[in-house]
Scaffold this motif. Structure first.
Motif, PDB file in Angstrom:
ATOM      1  N   MET A  33       0.812  -1.218   0.000  1.00 14.41           N
ATOM      2  CA  MET A  33       0.000   0.000   0.000  1.00 14.41           C
ATOM      3  C   MET A  33       0.845   1.267   0.000  1.00 14.41           C
ATOM      4  O   MET A  33       0.549   2.232  -0.704  1.00 14.41           O
ATOM      5  CB  MET A  33      -0.950  -0.008   1.201  1.00 14.41           C
ATOM      6  N   GLU A  34       1.913   1.287   0.817  1.00  8.89           N
ATOM      7  CA  GLU A  34       2.692   2.511   0.918  1.00  8.89           C
ATOM      8  C   GLU A  34       3.565   2.755  -0.319  1.00  8.89           C
ATOM      9  O   GLU A  34       4.219   3.794  -0.410  1.00  8.89           O
ATOM     10  CB  GLU A  34       3.542   2.499   2.188  1.00  8.89           C
ATOM     11  N   ALA A  35       3.568   1.814  -1.257  1.00  7.02           N
ATOM     12  CA  ALA A  35       4.321   1.998  -2.501  1.00  7.02           C
ATOM     13  C   ALA A  35       3.425   2.371  -3.673  1.00  7.02           C
ATOM     14  O   ALA A  35       3.885   2.452  -4.807  1.00  7.02           O
ATOM     15  CB  ALA A  35       5.099   0.724  -2.832  1.00  7.02           C
ATOM     16  N   ASN A  36       2.142   2.613  -3.420  1.00  9.13           N
ATOM     17  CA  ASN A  36       1.189   2.811  -4.519  1.00  9.13           C
ATOM     18  C   ASN A  36       1.432   4.074  -5.325  1.00  9.13           C
ATOM     19  O   ASN A  36       1.028   4.156  -6.481  1.00  9.13           O
ATOM     20  CB  ASN A  36      -0.247   2.821  -3.984  1.00  9.13           C
ATOM     21  N   ASP A  37       2.051   5.088  -4.718  1.00 14.87           N
ATOM     22  CA  ASP A  37       2.252   6.354  -5.429  1.00 14.87           C
ATOM     23  C   ASP A  37       3.658   6.486  -6.006  1.00 14.87           C
ATOM     24  O   ASP A  37       4.105   7.598  -6.304  1.00 14.87           O
ATOM     25  CB  ASP A  37       1.949   7.548  -4.514  1.00 14.87           C
ATOM     26  N   GLY A  38       4.357   5.386  -6.168  1.00 11.58           N
ATOM     27  CA  GLY A  38       5.670   5.451  -6.796  1.00 11.58           C
ATOM     28  C   GLY A  38       5.551   5.740  -8.285  1.00 11.58           C
ATOM     29  O   GLY A  38       4.598   5.323  -8.948  1.00 11.58           O
ATOM     30  N   ILE A  39       6.508   6.486  -8.822  1.00 13.15           N
ATOM     31  CA  ILE A  39       6.535   6.792 -10.252  1.00 13.15           C
ATOM     32  C   ILE A  39       7.935   6.563 -10.801  1.00 13.15           C
ATOM     33  O   ILE A  39       8.926   6.664 -10.075  1.00 13.15           O
ATOM     34  CB  ILE A  39       6.094   8.249 -10.551  1.00 13.15           C
ATOM     35  N   ARG A  40       8.022   6.268 -12.099  1.00 18.17           N
ATOM     36  CA  ARG A  40       9.322   6.003 -12.720  1.00 18.17           C
ATOM     37  C   ARG A  40      10.228   7.231 -12.720  1.00 18.17           C
ATOM     38  O   ARG A  40      11.450   7.101 -12.743  1.00 18.17           O
ATOM     39  CB  ARG A  40       9.106   5.543 -14.169  1.00 18.17           C
ATOM     40  N   GLU A  41       9.640   8.406 -12.726  1.00 17.98           N
ATOM     41  CA  GLU A  41      10.424   9.643 -12.829  1.00 17.98           C
ATOM     42  C   GLU A  41      10.979  10.121 -11.489  1.00 17.98           C
ATOM     43  O   GLU A  41      11.601  11.192 -11.416  1.00 17.98           O
ATOM     44  CB  GLU A  41       9.557  10.745 -13.451  1.00 17.98           C
ATOM     45  N   ASN A  42      10.780   9.370 -10.427  1.00 16.40           N
ATOM     46  CA  ASN A  42      11.164   9.785  -9.076  1.00 16.40           C
ATOM     47  C   ASN A  42      12.621  10.223  -8.996  1.00 16.40           C
ATOM     48  O   ASN A  42      12.941  11.319  -8.515  1.00 16.40           O
ATOM     49  CB  ASN A  42      10.902   8.635  -8.105  1.00 16.40           C
ATOM     50  N   ALA A  43      13.536   9.382  -9.467  1.00 14.70           N
ATOM     51  CA  ALA A  43      14.968   9.702  -9.371  1.00 14.70           C
ATOM     52  C   ALA A  43      15.299  10.979 -10.137  1.00 14.70           C
ATOM     53  O   ALA A  43      16.025  11.847  -9.641  1.00 14.70           O
ATOM     54  CB  ALA A  43      15.806   8.537  -9.900  1.00 14.70           C
ATOM     55  N   ALA A  44      14.755  11.103 -11.354  1.00 11.57           N
ATOM     56  CA  ALA A  44      15.073  12.268 -12.183  1.00 11.57           C
ATOM     57  C   ALA A  44      14.536  13.556 -11.571  1.00 11.57           C
ATOM     58  O   ALA A  44      15.201  14.602 -11.604  1.00 11.57           O
ATOM     59  CB  ALA A  44      14.515  12.063 -13.589  1.00 11.57           C
ATOM     60  N   ILE A  45      13.337  13.507 -11.002  1.00 17.84           N
ATOM     61  CA  ILE A  45      12.754  14.698 -10.386  1.00 17.84           C
ATOM     62  C   ILE A  45      13.567  15.126  -9.175  1.00 17.84           C
ATOM     63  O   ILE A  45      13.881  16.315  -8.994  1.00 17.84           O
ATOM     64  CB  ILE A  45      11.284  14.434  -9.996  1.00 17.84           C
ATOM     65  N   LEU A  46      13.926  14.168  -8.329  1.00 17.93           N
ATOM     66  CA  LEU A  46      14.738  14.493  -7.158  1.00 17.93           C
ATOM     67  C   LEU A  46      16.098  15.043  -7.570  1.00 17.93           C
ATOM     68  O   LEU A  46      16.598  16.018  -6.998  1.00 17.93           O
ATOM     69  CB  LEU A  46      14.910  13.254  -6.287  1.00 17.93           C
ATOM     70  N   ASP A  47      16.714  14.421  -8.573  1.00 18.25           N
ATOM     71  CA  ASP A  47      18.016  14.874  -9.050  1.00 18.25           C
ATOM     72  C   ASP A  47      17.932  16.298  -9.579  1.00 18.25           C
ATOM     73  O   ASP A  47      18.791  17.137  -9.275  1.00 18.25           O
ATOM     74  CB  ASP A  47      18.508  13.921 -10.137  1.00 18.25           C
ATOM     75  N   ALA A  48      16.895  16.591 -10.356  1.00 22.32           N
ATOM     76  CA  ALA A  48      16.738  17.939 -10.913  1.00 22.32           C
ATOM     77  C   ALA A  48      16.511  18.977  -9.824  1.00 22.32           C
ATOM     78  O   ALA A  48      16.829  20.155 -10.007  1.00 22.32           O
ATOM     79  CB  ALA A  48      15.573  17.952 -11.906  1.00 22.32           C
ATOM     80  N   ALA A  49      15.983  18.523  -8.667  1.00 20.70           N
ATOM     81  CA  ALA A  49      15.748  19.437  -7.551  1.00 20.70           C
ATOM     82  C   ALA A  49      16.988  19.620  -6.680  1.00 20.70           C
ATOM     83  O   ALA A  49      16.928  20.309  -5.656  1.00 20.70           O
ATOM     84  CB  ALA A  49      14.592  18.914  -6.696  1.00 20.70           C
ATOM     85  N   GLY A  50      18.102  18.994  -7.070  1.00 18.69           N
ATOM     86  CA  GLY A  50      19.341  19.163  -6.330  1.00 18.69           C
ATOM     87  C   GLY A  50      19.556  18.177  -5.207  1.00 18.69           C
ATOM     88  O   GLY A  50      20.400  18.391  -4.328  1.00 18.69           O
ATOM     89  N   VAL A  51      18.810  17.075  -5.221  1.00 20.57           N
ATOM     90  CA  VAL A  51      18.948  16.048  -4.186  1.00 20.57           C
ATOM     91  C   VAL A  51      20.016  15.039  -4.596  1.00 20.57           C
ATOM     92  O   VAL A  51      20.156  14.714  -5.775  1.00 20.57           O
ATOM     93  CB  VAL A  51      17.592  15.330  -3.965  1.00 20.57           C
TER      94      VAL A  51
END
Length: 493
Positions: free
Chosen positions: A359-377
């Motif tokens: 259940m707690e993984a239901n909102d995962g998306i493929r773009e997660n890594a790229a979005i975080l990286d673009a935000a400077g994480v």
């Protein structure tokens, strides 16, 4: 009402003073400790039992019972020439050379003079730092699994939600073939973590992927130690199902706050004893010792967490007790709030495409890594599985592809940081591995082509400048004892 509050505060203070006791040697003097001034906010139920009235004395909670006995494999100096080099620091060098002497990188450039060093022609091939896996269960979640693993797997100590006194290295089977399969896939260093069912799973260990009869012989010398914690569904589901606390997320947070209050009191008692060593020393408690090391800043905290709101709660816990979260692992909802990572310098250790399996993984998306990286994480990929640990380069390629699809394209020289220098940072080894630069350990992979192609294979892997795997030489293709015996389909002759 005021009298009731006074009574309750007194009860809380008394509870903090009743600490579980276990036998063992005293924490050692000397060693490192956190910066002075780590004081909880003054209130009736957070004030330490012994006032923290000065810089901490040199008491350490970081005794290592099983120090590393690792020794590099036989090695020789070598010069890689005419390669496409991704250095792990964001740079790409075409038709470039890499010079290695005495197990260290000496130079990266063109036209280097290697003297008498062995020359390796890498024309039409790519060179990267060795891959670093920050989240592995190799050696404890050995494949194939057996029926005993259902209830008594070595991946976690399941008798209590607080297993801070356990060290995963005491359970690892160094003969697990997964280590050598990871090596074949270019992984040179990995962190083995306890499982995520306990809220505090215990101490982690960082290993080199070399054949060895013992875990100590694989331990990365001088590597900082990590701690595994978790939040969310696992603990409340397992322990709640057995009628134990926690049965809810609020119960999980209650457990964590309670044990950290106890750890702070334990730490203050040892500091007081070091300042004024009269009478017997405080009774040693291995659970509180581990968490006191967290409060001193001596353990790197890795937290299994999926939902953004859960990660926010864990950051609030860290703020309350003044420790730093090194990385959130899995973090499938990280994209919802990059500030949860960026503001504290916390890394995101993620998959490219795992979601929906709970259940707690239901909102995962493929773009997660790229979005975080673009935000400077600080973003890194991880395995969490002995199968995925064999092709982390392709995991990074998948994450990069998802980003490119939504307009967040990154070149190979940047994507490679997700599996080299960024995970080295998670392990506290960013000044030793994960980058091809002078003075760094010569953990190197020569790939048959672009490492982000499904057709690429690791041709040669070195650890500390020694050949650990060579696709062209059976003498450098180590196998585990688990793999010995008759070849499949063979005659046995």
């Amino acid at each position: 009402m005021k009298s009731l509050q006074i009574v309750m505060c007194g009860l809380l203070l008394a509870a903090c003073m009743v600490l579980p006791v276990s036998t063992g040697a005293q924490p050692q003097a000397a060693g490192r400790h956190g910066p002075p001034g780590r004081k909880p906010a003054p209130s009736a139920n957070t004030a330490p039992i012994i006032p923290d009235d000065g810089p901490p004395p040199t008491v350490s909670f970081m005794t290592d019972r099983d120090p590393s006995t690792y020794k590099p494999l036989p090695r020789q100096d070598f010069l890689i020439v005419h390669a496409t080099v991704l250095d792990g620091a964001g740079h790409r060098f075409d038709d470039a050379d890499v010079l290695v002497r005495d197990g260290k990188i000496v130079a990266v450039g063109s036209g280097l003079d290697g003297g008498s060093a062995r020359v390796i022609d890498a024309r039409n091939r790519w060179v990267t730092p060795g891959i670093v896996d920050p989240h592995s269960h190799n050696g404890t979640y050995s494949m194939p699994l057996t029926s005993i693993d259902n209830e008594s797997s070595d991946v976690s100590e399941m008798s209590s939600p607080i297993a801070a006194d356990t060290w995963i290295e005491h359970a690892i089977n160094s003969q697990d073939a997964s280590f050598l399969y990871a090596l074949k896939g270019g992984v040179t260093t990995l962190q083995v973590l306890p499982g995520s069912t306990p809220q505090i799973g215990g101490r982690a260990v960082t290993l080199h992927t070399i054949p060895a009869p013992t875990v100590a012989a694989m331990k990365f010398p001088g590597a900082p130690q990590g701690l595994k914690m978790s939040c969310g569904e696992n603990a409340k589901g397992y322990f709640g199902g057995k009628g134990q606390k926690p049965t809810s997320r609020q119960g999980e947070m209650s457990n964590l706050r309670d044990i950290f209050y106890q750890a702070d009191a334990y730490r203050q008692r040892w500091r007081h004893y070091q300042r004024d060593p009269k009478g017997p020393p405080p009774a040693r408690d291995l659970k509180l010792e581990t968490l006191a090391a967290v409060l001193d800043g001596d353990l790197l905290v890795n937290i299994h967490c999926y939902r953004a709101d859960d990660m926010a709660e864990m950051q609030a816990l860290a703020s309350e007790f003044k420790f730093k979260i090194t990385a959130f692992h899995h973090a499938v909802e990280g994209y919802k709030d990059p500030d949860l990572f960026r503001k504290t310098g916390t890394c995101a250790v993620v998959w490219p495409d795992w979601w929906g399996f709970k259940m707690e993984a239901n909102d995962g998306i493929r773009e997660n890594a790229a979005i975080l990286d673009a935000a400077g994480v600080c973003v890194t990929l991880h395995s969490d599985s002995p199968v995925i640990g064999q092709h982390l380069n392709i995991e990074a390629a998948k994450a990069a592809g998802a980003g490119r699809h939504m307009g967040l394209a990154e070149p190979p020289e940047h994507v490679i940081t997700w599996i080299t220098s960024n995970p080295a940072r998670v392990l506290g080894l960013q000044d030793r591995i994960g980058t091809l630069a002078p003075g760094y350990d010569a953990d190197i992979v020569i790939w048959s082509g672009n490492p982000f192609s499904v057709y690429a294979q690791a041709d040669l892997v070195t650890i500390d400048g020694a050949v650990a795997y060579d696709r062209a030489d059976p003498a450098h293709q180590p196998v585990s004892d688990f793999q010995l015996g008759r070849k499949a389909g063979g005659t046995g002759q």
